[in-house]
Design a protein around this motif. Sequence first.
Motif, PDB file in Angstrom:
ATOM      1  N   ARG A 135       0.800  -1.063  -0.060  1.00 15.72           N
ATOM      2  CA  ARG A 135       0.016   0.056  -0.020  1.00 15.72           C
ATOM      3  C   ARG A 135       0.812   1.440  -0.043  1.00 15.72           C
ATOM      4  O   ARG A 135       0.631   2.124  -0.837  1.00 15.72           O
ATOM      5  CB  ARG A 135      -1.035  -0.108   1.165  1.00 15.72           C
ATOM      6  CG  ARG A 135      -1.806   1.045   1.419  1.00 15.72           C
ATOM      7  CD  ARG A 135      -2.963   1.094   2.436  1.00 15.72           C
ATOM      8  NE  ARG A 135      -3.970   1.883   2.089  1.00 15.72           N
ATOM      9  CZ  ARG A 135      -5.134   2.033   2.712  1.00 15.72           C
ATOM     10  NH1 ARG A 135      -5.118   1.252   3.838  1.00 15.72           N
ATOM     11  NH2 ARG A 135      -6.070   2.919   2.652  1.00 15.72           N
ATOM     12  N   HIS A 136       2.107   1.383   0.589  1.00 17.85           N
ATOM     13  CA  HIS A 136       2.719   2.370   0.846  1.00 17.85           C
ATOM     14  C   HIS A 136       3.323   2.820  -0.691  1.00 17.85           C
ATOM     15  O   HIS A 136       3.728   4.006  -0.982  1.00 17.85           O
ATOM     16  CB  HIS A 136       3.941   2.189   1.742  1.00 17.85           C
ATOM     17  CG  HIS A 136       4.858   3.229   1.830  1.00 17.85           C
ATOM     18  ND1 HIS A 136       4.475   4.271   2.643  1.00 17.85           N
ATOM     19  CD2 HIS A 136       6.096   3.435   1.379  1.00 17.85           C
ATOM     20  CE1 HIS A 136       5.885   5.282   2.634  1.00 17.85           C
ATOM     21  NE2 HIS A 136       6.733   4.796   1.888  1.00 17.85           N
ATOM     22  N   ILE A 137       3.726   1.594  -1.236  1.00 15.16           N
ATOM     23  CA  ILE A 137       4.416   2.250  -2.547  1.00 15.16           C
ATOM     24  C   ILE A 137       3.837   2.010  -3.923  1.00 15.16           C
ATOM     25  O   ILE A 137       4.205   2.479  -4.935  1.00 15.16           O
ATOM     26  CB  ILE A 137       5.902   1.268  -2.533  1.00 15.16           C
ATOM     27  CG1 ILE A 137       6.792   1.628  -3.505  1.00 15.16           C
ATOM     28  CG2 ILE A 137       5.653  -0.280  -2.921  1.00 15.16           C
ATOM     29  CD1 ILE A 137       8.160   0.817  -3.706  1.00 15.16           C
ATOM     30  N   SER A 138       2.419   1.400  -3.780  1.00 10.32           N
ATOM     31  CA  SER A 138       2.049   0.831  -5.184  1.00 10.32           C
ATOM     32  C   SER A 138       0.831   1.926  -5.391  1.00 10.32           C
ATOM     33  O   SER A 138       0.332   2.640  -4.741  1.00 10.32           O
ATOM     34  CB  SER A 138       1.347  -0.543  -5.036  1.00 10.32           C
ATOM     35  OG  SER A 138       2.327  -1.423  -4.681  1.00 10.32           O
ATOM     36  N   ASP A 139       0.797   2.167  -7.031  1.00  7.88           N
ATOM     37  CA  ASP A 139      -0.299   3.158  -7.273  1.00  7.88           C
ATOM     38  C   ASP A 139      -1.539   1.939  -7.443  1.00  7.88           C
ATOM     39  O   ASP A 139      -2.575   2.544  -7.559  1.00  7.88           O
ATOM     40  CB  ASP A 139       0.025   3.391  -8.647  1.00  7.88           C
ATOM     41  CG  ASP A 139       1.185   4.538  -8.513  1.00  7.88           C
ATOM     42  OD1 ASP A 139       1.168   5.356  -7.732  1.00  7.88           O
ATOM     43  OD2 ASP A 139       2.433   4.271  -9.194  1.00  7.88           O
ATOM     44  N   ARG A 140      -1.313   0.747  -8.151  1.00 14.50           N
ATOM     45  CA  ARG A 140      -2.227  -0.117  -8.269  1.00 14.50           C
ATOM     46  C   ARG A 140      -1.975  -1.242  -7.538  1.00 14.50           C
ATOM     47  O   ARG A 140      -0.562  -1.606  -7.346  1.00 14.50           O
ATOM     48  CB  ARG A 140      -2.724  -0.410  -9.740  1.00 14.50           C
ATOM     49  CG  ARG A 140      -3.332   0.573 -10.471  1.00 14.50           C
ATOM     50  CD  ARG A 140      -3.858   0.419 -11.854  1.00 14.50           C
ATOM     51  NE  ARG A 140      -2.712  -0.083 -12.621  1.00 14.50           N
ATOM     52  CZ  ARG A 140      -2.571  -1.248 -13.495  1.00 14.50           C
ATOM     53  NH1 ARG A 140      -3.640  -2.008 -13.362  1.00 14.50           N
ATOM     54  NH2 ARG A 140      -1.604  -1.410 -13.956  1.00 14.50           N
ATOM     55  N   VAL A 141      -3.034  -2.229  -7.428  1.00 14.61           N
ATOM     56  CA  VAL A 141      -2.597  -3.607  -6.671  1.00 14.61           C
ATOM     57  C   VAL A 141      -3.323  -4.525  -7.413  1.00 14.61           C
ATOM     58  O   VAL A 141      -4.667  -4.591  -7.407  1.00 14.61           O
ATOM     59  CB  VAL A 141      -3.094  -3.502  -5.227  1.00 14.61           C
ATOM     60  CG1 VAL A 141      -2.853  -4.852  -4.423  1.00 14.61           C
ATOM     61  CG2 VAL A 141      -2.204  -2.552  -4.543  1.00 14.61           C
ATOM     62  N   GLY A 142      -2.654  -5.915  -7.718  1.00 15.08           N
ATOM     63  CA  GLY A 142      -3.303  -7.007  -8.137  1.00 15.08           C
ATOM     64  C   GLY A 142      -3.178  -8.146  -7.226  1.00 15.08           C
ATOM     65  O   GLY A 142      -2.410  -8.192  -6.552  1.00 15.08           O
ATOM     66  N   VAL A 143      -4.363  -8.670  -6.889  1.00 13.99           N
ATOM     67  CA  VAL A 143      -4.261  -9.754  -5.773  1.00 13.99           C
ATOM     68  C   VAL A 143      -4.372 -11.204  -6.425  1.00 13.99           C
ATOM     69  O   VAL A 143      -5.395 -11.445  -7.307  1.00 13.99           O
ATOM     70  CB  VAL A 143      -5.580  -9.579  -4.766  1.00 13.99           C
ATOM     71  CG1 VAL A 143      -5.487 -10.828  -3.832  1.00 13.99           C
ATOM     72  CG2 VAL A 143      -5.450  -8.323  -4.120  1.00 13.99           C
ATOM     73  N   MET A 144      -3.311 -12.025  -6.109  1.00 19.32           N
ATOM     74  CA  MET A 144      -3.187 -13.391  -6.756  1.00 19.32           C
ATOM     75  C   MET A 144      -3.780 -14.403  -5.951  1.00 19.32           C
ATOM     76  O   MET A 144      -3.300 -14.579  -4.839  1.00 19.32           O
ATOM     77  CB  MET A 144      -1.855 -13.630  -7.373  1.00 19.32           C
ATOM     78  CG  MET A 144      -1.414 -12.975  -8.417  1.00 19.32           C
ATOM     79  SD  MET A 144      -0.108 -13.544  -9.191  1.00 19.32           S
ATOM     80  CE  MET A 144      -0.355 -15.103 -10.111  1.00 19.32           C
ATOM     81  N   TYR A 145      -4.169 -15.536  -6.537  1.00 19.99           N
ATOM     82  CA  TYR A 145      -4.642 -16.765  -5.858  1.00 19.99           C
ATOM     83  C   TYR A 145      -4.591 -18.042  -6.659  1.00 19.99           C
ATOM     84  O   TYR A 145      -5.134 -18.008  -7.826  1.00 19.99           O
ATOM     85  CB  TYR A 145      -6.085 -16.523  -5.269  1.00 19.99           C
ATOM     86  CG  TYR A 145      -6.339 -17.903  -4.033  1.00 19.99           C
ATOM     87  CD1 TYR A 145      -6.043 -17.796  -3.193  1.00 19.99           C
ATOM     88  CD2 TYR A 145      -7.132 -18.871  -4.863  1.00 19.99           C
ATOM     89  CE1 TYR A 145      -6.337 -19.175  -2.318  1.00 19.99           C
ATOM     90  CE2 TYR A 145      -7.579 -19.928  -4.078  1.00 19.99           C
ATOM     91  CZ  TYR A 145      -6.935 -20.193  -2.738  1.00 19.99           C
ATOM     92  OH  TYR A 145      -7.524 -21.219  -1.869  1.00 19.99           O
ATOM     93  N   LEU A 146      -3.745 -18.840  -6.430  1.00 21.57           N
ATOM     94  CA  LEU A 146      -3.623 -20.104  -7.101  1.00 21.57           C
ATOM     95  C   LEU A 146      -3.297 -19.697  -8.426  1.00 21.57           C
ATOM     96  O   LEU A 146      -3.964 -20.471  -9.429  1.00 21.57           O
ATOM     97  CB  LEU A 146      -4.788 -20.797  -6.905  1.00 21.57           C
ATOM     98  CG  LEU A 146      -4.358 -22.486  -6.659  1.00 21.57           C
ATOM     99  CD1 LEU A 146      -3.482 -22.945  -5.597  1.00 21.57           C
ATOM    100  CD2 LEU A 146      -5.723 -23.235  -6.531  1.00 21.57           C
ATOM    101  N   GLY A 147      -2.510 -19.104  -8.931  1.00 20.68           N
ATOM    102  CA  GLY A 147      -2.081 -18.817 -10.394  1.00 20.68           C
ATOM    103  C   GLY A 147      -2.746 -17.814 -11.178  1.00 20.68           C
ATOM    104  O   GLY A 147      -2.588 -17.450 -12.325  1.00 20.68           O
ATOM    105  N   ARG A 148      -3.921 -16.971 -10.405  1.00 21.83           N
ATOM    106  CA  ARG A 148      -4.636 -16.050 -11.280  1.00 21.83           C
ATOM    107  C   ARG A 148      -4.860 -14.715 -10.282  1.00 21.83           C
ATOM    108  O   ARG A 148      -4.815 -14.990  -8.984  1.00 21.83           O
ATOM    109  CB  ARG A 148      -5.907 -16.556 -11.394  1.00 21.83           C
ATOM    110  CG  ARG A 148      -6.125 -17.847 -12.458  1.00 21.83           C
ATOM    111  CD  ARG A 148      -7.474 -18.492 -12.648  1.00 21.83           C
ATOM    112  NE  ARG A 148      -7.446 -19.430 -13.437  1.00 21.83           N
ATOM    113  CZ  ARG A 148      -8.449 -20.236 -13.901  1.00 21.83           C
ATOM    114  NH1 ARG A 148      -9.559 -20.289 -13.083  1.00 21.83           N
ATOM    115  NH2 ARG A 148      -8.314 -21.366 -14.662  1.00 21.83           N
ATOM    116  N   ILE A 149      -4.948 -13.723 -11.107  1.00 21.02           N
ATOM    117  CA  ILE A 149      -5.384 -12.511 -10.470  1.00 21.02           C
ATOM    118  C   ILE A 149      -6.983 -12.482 -10.091  1.00 21.02           C
ATOM    119  O   ILE A 149      -7.747 -12.458 -10.965  1.00 21.02           O
ATOM    120  CB  ILE A 149      -4.873 -11.320 -11.156  1.00 21.02           C
ATOM    121  CG1 ILE A 149      -3.485 -11.088 -11.151  1.00 21.02           C
ATOM    122  CG2 ILE A 149      -5.695 -10.034 -11.006  1.00 21.02           C
ATOM    123  CD1 ILE A 149      -2.809 -10.060 -12.157  1.00 21.02           C
ATOM    124  N   VAL A 150      -7.259 -12.312  -8.888  1.00 15.33           N
ATOM    125  CA  VAL A 150      -8.763 -12.314  -8.492  1.00 15.33           C
ATOM    126  C   VAL A 150      -9.234 -11.011  -8.274  1.00 15.33           C
ATOM    127  O   VAL A 150     -10.323 -10.727  -8.173  1.00 15.33           O
ATOM    128  CB  VAL A 150      -8.927 -13.142  -7.353  1.00 15.33           C
ATOM    129  CG1 VAL A 150      -8.586 -14.740  -7.691  1.00 15.33           C
ATOM    130  CG2 VAL A 150      -8.091 -12.799  -6.140  1.00 15.33           C
TER     131      VAL A 150
END
Length: 347
Positions: A222-237
Amino acid sequence: MAEAILEVRDLVKHYPLTQGILFRKQIGAVKAVDGVSFDLTAGETLGIVGESGCGKSTVAKMLVNLERPTAGQIKYKGEDITRMSGRALKAVRRNIQMVFQDPYTSLNPRMTVGDIIGEPYEIHPEVAPKGSRRTKVQDLLDVVGLNPEYINRYPHQFSGGQRQRIGIARGLALRPEVIVADEPVSALDVSVQAQVVNLLDRLQSEFSLSYVFIAHDLSIVRHISDRVGVMYLGRIVEIGRDEEIYEHPTHPYTQALLSAVPVPDPSARERRERIILTGDVPSPANPPSGCRFRTRCWKARERCAQEVPLLAVPAEFRDVPGPAHHPSACHFAEEKRVVPPETRQAP
């Protein structure tokens, strides 16, 4: 919207599972990455978060071509680097560099700091003629906050934080446009983590860098990112602007991860509902049908087992402006969170 410097489309990496000694036979595959897509614009930091084993580091290795994808595309300024080889690939690699996770094993103990940072110049001599390399290496040491006189020292003479600064200097040597940072602070003490993150933040402005920042610590992301992608078991959810993800998460997995982030305010900590996920993470060699998170999700229904959810903006939000309008791979993302008693934990 700014033009994408890096475009990743339907990226797949499967590792074959074999059996037999003399005659090996493939019996399956570990689906480490299974259809990941995202863009990275110039000057942006994209954070990728998730549990260990979700495929984050495999994505990082494919971005710098240390691993060849099974399928999919990685485009740098419109050119597909997965189809490149030889001189064309060498030229692109100069512009996409990597900072590795472990500052202890990523530096050759038999080489001096000057040789480690200057090694990229042996591969790309056009960047720095031999007569100027020592000066350039000393300049890089100064840029990352180390004494230029340390150029003749060996890695074992430095602390973990200093070693990671050396790794960052090596990544900057060729003046890349994109740096892939694979959990660059996970092996460091908390106080040193903040110093390294602040250094990366400063270098981004100074050198006009774009980052893919991979981590499992959501506070740092959160401190460094402009956007965030959350991955679970090989995929972005789920993927979106950092304030959207942290303030209005719509995927149950993201909600569970965020509920575990430490909160400094005692009153806020008492009000927050902690979500405890039940069950184990499924094997990437045999992932669940449909939604891969359904075996641990309190929203799971029959549809979740039959249909793979698309990474898209929830239907309820598509035509109405608001903070939760970012893609989420959940059939029921628009539903308000209702956590069953067995997954709750008292503050």
